[in-house]
Design a protein around this motif. Structure first.
Motif, short mmCIF file in Angstrom:
data_model
loop_
_atom_site.label_atom_id
_atom_site.label_comp_id
_atom_site.label_asym_id
_atom_site.label_seq_id
_atom_site.Cartn_x
_atom_site.Cartn_y
_atom_site.Cartn_z
N GLY A 219 0.82 -1.20 0.00
CA GLY A 219 0.00 0.00 0.00
C GLY A 219 0.85 1.26 0.00
O GLY A 219 2.03 1.24 0.35
N THR A 220 0.25 2.36 -0.39
CA THR A 220 0.99 3.61 -0.47
C THR A 220 1.46 4.08 0.89
O THR A 220 2.55 4.64 1.01
N THR A 221 0.68 3.84 1.94
CA THR A 221 1.09 4.24 3.28
C THR A 221 2.32 3.44 3.70
O THR A 221 3.32 4.01 4.15
N ALA A 222 2.26 2.14 3.55
CA ALA A 222 3.40 1.30 3.93
C ALA A 222 4.63 1.64 3.11
O ALA A 222 5.74 1.70 3.63
N SER A 223 4.44 1.88 1.82
CA SER A 223 5.58 2.24 0.97
C SER A 223 6.25 3.52 1.45
O SER A 223 7.48 3.60 1.51
N HIS A 224 5.45 4.52 1.78
CA HIS A 224 6.01 5.78 2.27
C HIS A 224 6.76 5.58 3.58
O HIS A 224 7.87 6.09 3.75
N VAL A 225 6.16 4.83 4.50
CA VAL A 225 6.79 4.61 5.80
C VAL A 225 8.11 3.84 5.63
O VAL A 225 9.13 4.22 6.21
N VAL A 226 8.10 2.80 4.83
CA VAL A 226 9.33 2.03 4.60
C VAL A 226 10.42 2.92 4.01
O VAL A 226 11.59 2.83 4.40
N THR A 227 10.04 3.80 3.11
CA THR A 227 11.00 4.67 2.44
C THR A 227 11.54 5.77 3.34
O THR A 227 12.71 6.12 3.26
#
Length: 137
Positions: free
Chosen positions: A118-126
């Motif tokens: 998901g976009t939220t998880a992608s942002h947090v991981v990044t």
């Protein structure tokens, strides 16, 4: 050499809990194994879609308390936090402010089947400065 994990952040989307609580369950188990404190946070929208919710911070705070009551984290020191704003930014900001060692979160909105992450998880991981453990539903 293993890292010493003393503070874990688990953001929960209270609107999607009927689908999956896997990340919360995993975060509780990790906190028990590592003798770590667990912060369970939710992010309220700046503007509610439901006009009956006048104080979103209080409303989502009560919902978070209900969730914790229904899913107790026995044997784990636990703190709850409600933030307002953009979910992905607030998770990263909270992790940085509290100097979190690990974020445990869901992979995606369960309604979105087309994305690997998901976009939220992608942002947090990044953007998070700590480790992020992503749990698939």
């Amino acid at each position: 050499m293993t890292r010493d994990t003393k503070l874990i952040l688990c953001p929960v989307n209270l609107r999607h809990l009927k689908w999956n609580t896997g990340a919360y369950e995993e975060a509780v188990a990790m906190a028990r194994r590592r003798d770590a404190k667990l912060i369970v946070a939710t992010v309220a929208p700046e503007m509610e879609r439901n006009l009956n919710i006048r104080d979103s911070g209080a409303y989502w705070g009560n919902e978070l308390k209900k969730f914790i009551t229904q899913n107790p984290a026995e044997g784990v020191e636990l703190e709850t936090i409600v933030r307002k704003g953009s979910v992905h930014r607030q998770i990263v900001k909270l992790a940085a402010e509290r100097n979190v060692d690990l974020i445990v979160m869901e992979a995606a909105n369960p309604k979105i089947q087309d994305y690997l992450l998901g976009t939220t998880a992608s942002h947090v991981v990044t953007h998070a400065k700590c480790s992020v453990y992503v749990v698939r539903g």
